[in-house]
Design a protein around this motif. Structure first.
Motif, short mmCIF file in Angstrom:
data_model
loop_
_atom_site.label_atom_id
_atom_site.label_comp_id
_atom_site.label_asym_id
_atom_site.label_seq_id
_atom_site.Cartn_x
_atom_site.Cartn_y
_atom_site.Cartn_z
N THR A 104 0.83 -1.20 0.00
CA THR A 104 0.00 0.00 0.00
C THR A 104 0.87 1.25 0.00
O THR A 104 0.61 2.21 -0.72
CB THR A 104 -0.93 0.01 1.23
N MET A 105 1.92 1.23 0.80
CA MET A 105 2.78 2.41 0.90
C MET A 105 3.78 2.50 -0.26
O MET A 105 4.43 3.52 -0.43
CB MET A 105 3.56 2.37 2.22
N GLY A 106 3.91 1.42 -1.02
CA GLY A 106 4.84 1.44 -2.13
C GLY A 106 6.30 1.36 -1.70
O GLY A 106 7.16 2.03 -2.27
N LEU A 107 6.58 0.54 -0.70
CA LEU A 107 7.93 0.42 -0.18
C LEU A 107 8.63 -0.79 -0.79
O LEU A 107 7.96 -1.69 -1.31
CB LEU A 107 7.88 0.23 1.34
N PRO A 108 9.97 -0.83 -0.72
CA PRO A 108 10.66 -2.03 -1.20
C PRO A 108 10.30 -3.24 -0.35
O PRO A 108 10.03 -3.12 0.84
CB PRO A 108 12.14 -1.67 -1.04
N ARG A 109 10.28 -4.42 -0.98
CA ARG A 109 9.85 -5.64 -0.28
C ARG A 109 10.74 -5.97 0.91
O ARG A 109 10.29 -6.58 1.87
CB ARG A 109 9.88 -6.82 -1.26
N SER A 110 11.99 -5.54 0.84
CA SER A 110 12.92 -5.89 1.90
C SER A 110 12.52 -5.30 3.25
O SER A 110 12.93 -5.79 4.30
CB SER A 110 14.33 -5.40 1.53
N ARG A 111 11.69 -4.24 3.22
CA ARG A 111 11.26 -3.61 4.47
C ARG A 111 10.52 -4.61 5.37
O ARG A 111 10.57 -4.51 6.59
CB ARG A 111 10.32 -2.43 4.20
N VAL A 112 9.80 -5.55 4.75
CA VAL A 112 9.01 -6.50 5.54
C VAL A 112 9.92 -7.31 6.45
O VAL A 112 9.71 -7.40 7.67
CB VAL A 112 8.19 -7.42 4.61
N GLN A 113 10.98 -7.88 5.87
CA GLN A 113 11.91 -8.68 6.68
C GLN A 113 12.63 -7.81 7.70
O GLN A 113 12.86 -8.22 8.84
CB GLN A 113 12.90 -9.42 5.78
N GLU A 114 12.98 -6.59 7.30
CA GLU A 114 13.65 -5.68 8.24
C GLU A 114 12.78 -5.45 9.47
O GLU A 114 13.27 -5.44 10.61
CB GLU A 114 13.91 -4.32 7.56
N MET A 115 11.48 -5.25 9.24
CA MET A 115 10.59 -5.00 10.36
C MET A 115 10.42 -6.25 11.23
O MET A 115 10.37 -6.15 12.45
CB MET A 115 9.21 -4.53 9.87
N LEU A 116 10.33 -7.42 10.57
CA LEU A 116 10.21 -8.66 11.35
C LEU A 116 11.43 -8.82 12.25
O LEU A 116 11.30 -9.20 13.42
CB LEU A 116 10.08 -9.86 10.40
N ASP A 117 12.61 -8.49 11.72
CA ASP A 117 13.83 -8.57 12.53
C ASP A 117 13.77 -7.56 13.67
O ASP A 117 14.12 -7.85 14.80
CB ASP A 117 15.07 -8.32 11.67
#
Lengths: 303, 276
Positions: A104-117
């Protein structure tokens, strides 16, 4: 220091004359953690929902960084919001919920894993469905969603609920670090000790009305005096004729803003025997909070 | 009143001025296409959503298999396959339409959705377009299954395949199915509760038509106006493949009454209602 969130004369009325939020005004500044304190049903969540546009206000305005929340082009990248960690589709995995927000925000996919970490959800946990999450895991996921867009402002409703002591410590450090980097945090809670440790500014709300606000140090300094007399009625009369504002309590103690010095003089002049006289300072935010909110809750009956 | 009132004091200004606000790059508005993409993903990424989608294909195949096994050889025509496949579609597509809207409220995920995109009209427009896309695409999937079924069925029976559905007829069937789906979408919008909307849908499709039929049979005046005011009655010719201009007018008039008006009311309410 800039006022990032500005709430002005906010009022929310429901049918049957119920006023959930009554002429509430406060600000949350950059670089500061603003604690929004109040018992359940005091209007904290309603106020926060109004700030982010989920609930329409009856009157009053809310500005975030000088704009209405609904005018932000991509709100998630400016304001991170967590209102209710359990308000997620129970059938989605944690990773999927983050992915929806990331897309929705149009962010790079890598942000998801970064946040999980960042919020310490393991890969195994991230791939489980949210219905199997503990409240603490949901809170972590919610914090991750709020931080996903790298916002300048965080609006969090009871984020410490369900976290274990280590989690609470982690959250506190995270919010402190966020504010120290120039971020703005508006954090609601009824967990007073949590707020006391992390907040710089406080807004205390009871029955939809703000009962106290200011910096934490100001509010603690303004705690006043606790006094108790053998003849409570005589003490009350003496203080009233001296023009002090005060509040009585069920346990017989009386609290006033006046200094212990002044209260002692009044009691002496009126020949009232005191059994207790002390500064309420250092009594902690909790006592102040409980008293303030107890006052508004008993309003009408006590007055 | 003797309650203690602490005068609101403004936060002290003697704060360390080392705090510097981060610079903010200007952001483009979230494009509608991106929201549509997210809404499409939401229709598939839960277990129930996935199986609802999968059931479209599964029922297509089952219906086709049933025709091949049970129908007499001369009934192995494309229109029979289309009818068999169409029946479950007209039930499942509206469910997808309903859940696309109601899950935001029933599952409360709307709290996040409407905070990330604080314009409910845009989110609902995206959902509408996503649901329509699913409806149209699934009809073409059904077409493929129907074609394969006809070929297979006629090959098994040793007869020539019978292609008795024209492209125009198929287009009308697609329209009818999508209208049914969007009716579900409208119910979801108006009721905003999964169970309530689904029950209402079945009352509308299963209970109401016989009652209206009974009324029409017994009251002359209603028999005359029924085509104009009975939306499902007016939709029936779509599946038969031809509509007179008057039947199109029936469809338009009853559609305004049963679809557009409640949709407008639902939109009006949703854009002002609280999301909790």
């Amino acid at each position: 220091m800039l006022d990032m969130i500005t709430v002005e004369s906010l009022t929310k009325k429901y049918g049957r004359g119920m006023t959930a939020v009554d002429d509430v005004s406060f600000t949350a500044a950059t670089g500061r953690v603003t604690g929004f304190l109040g018992p359940n049903g005091a209007g904290k969540s309603t106020t926060m929902r109004i700030i982010v546009g989920l609930t329409p206000a009856t009157s009053g305005t809310v500005m975030v960084d000088g704009r209405r929340f609904t005018d932000l082009p991509n709100p998630g990248t400016e304001v991170g919001v967590l209102l209710d960690a359990s308000a997620q589709h129970a059938g989605r995995t944690g990773r999927e919920i983050l992915t929806l927000a990331q897309r929705t925000m149009g962010l790079p996919r890598s942000r998801v894993q970064e946040m999980l970490d960042l919020v310490s959800l393991t890969s195994h946990e991230a791939d489980r469905r949210v219905r199997d999450y503990s409240l603490g895991m949901r809170q972590r996921l919610g914090i991750g969603t709020a931080l996903l867009g790298d916002p300048d402002v965080l609006i969090l409703d009871e984020p410490a609920n369900g976290l274990d002591p280590a989690g609470i410590r982690w959250m506190r450090d995270l919010l402190r670090g966020f504010a120290d980097q120039g971020g703005t945090v508006l954090l609601s809670s009824h967990l007073l000790h949590e707020i006391e440790v992390v907040a710089d500014d406080l807004v205390v709300i009871g029955n939809g009305r703000i009962v106290a606000q200011g910096t934490k140090s100001d509010l603690l300094a303004a705690a006043g005096t606790i006094v108790r007399a053998r003849d409570a009625a005589a003490l009350a009369q003496a203080m009233e004729s001296a023009g002090l504002t005060f509040s009585g309590h069920a346990d017989g103690s009386v609290r006033t803003e006046a200094s212990p010095d002044r209260v002692g003089e009044i009691a002496l002049a009126a020949h009232v025997v005191l059994t207790e006289l002390r500064a309420a300072e250092g009594a902690g935010l909790e006592e102040m909070f409980l008293e303030l909110t107890a006052d508004t809750q008993r309003e009408g009956a006590a007055a | 009143m003797t309650t203690t009132v602490l005068t609101p004091s403004t936060p002290a200004t003697s704060q360390p001025d080392a705090v510097v606000g981060r610079t903010r790059r200007p952001q483009p508005r979230i494009p509608l296409t991106r929201i549509i993409g997210v809404e499409l993903r939401k229709m598939f990424n839960t277990r129930s959503g996935f199986w609802l989608m999968a059931s479209l294909v599964i029922t297509n195949v089952l219906a086709t298999a049933a025709i091949i096994v049970f129908a007499p050889d001369d009934q192995l025509t494309f229109d029979n396959f289309a009818a068999a496949i169409g029946a479950p579609m007209t039930v499942i597509l509206p469910m997808i339409g309903i859940l696309a809207v109601t899950s935001e409220w029933s599952q409360r995920s709307g709290l996040t959705t409407f905070t990330l995109v604080p314009h409910r009209g845009r989110v609902l427009r995206a959902k509408f377009l996503a649901a329509t896309t699913v409806g149209v695409v699934s009809m073409f999937v059904a077409l493929v299954v129907g074609v394969l079924g006809t070929l297979l069925g006629s090959a098994v029976a040793g007869v020539d395949p019978v292609w008795n559905v024209s492209a125009a007829h198929f287009a009308l069937i697609v329209l009818g199915s999508v209208l049914g789906m969007l009716f579900g979408f409208m119910l979801g919008l108006v009721i905003r509760n999964s169970a309530g909307a689904i029950v209402t849908y079945f009352v509308y499709t299963l209970v109401l038509p016989p009652l209206l039929g009974l009324l029409a049979a017994n009251q002359r005046w209603f028999a005359d106006v029924q085509p104009w005011v009975d939306y499902s009655y007016a939709q029936r010719p779509l599946f038969e493949g031809t509509l007179t201009s008057q039947q199109w007018q029936h469809l338009a008039a009853s559609g305004v009454l049963w679809f557009l008006l409640p949709m407008a009311v639902g939109l009006f309410v949703v854009r002002r209602a609280e999301v909790k």
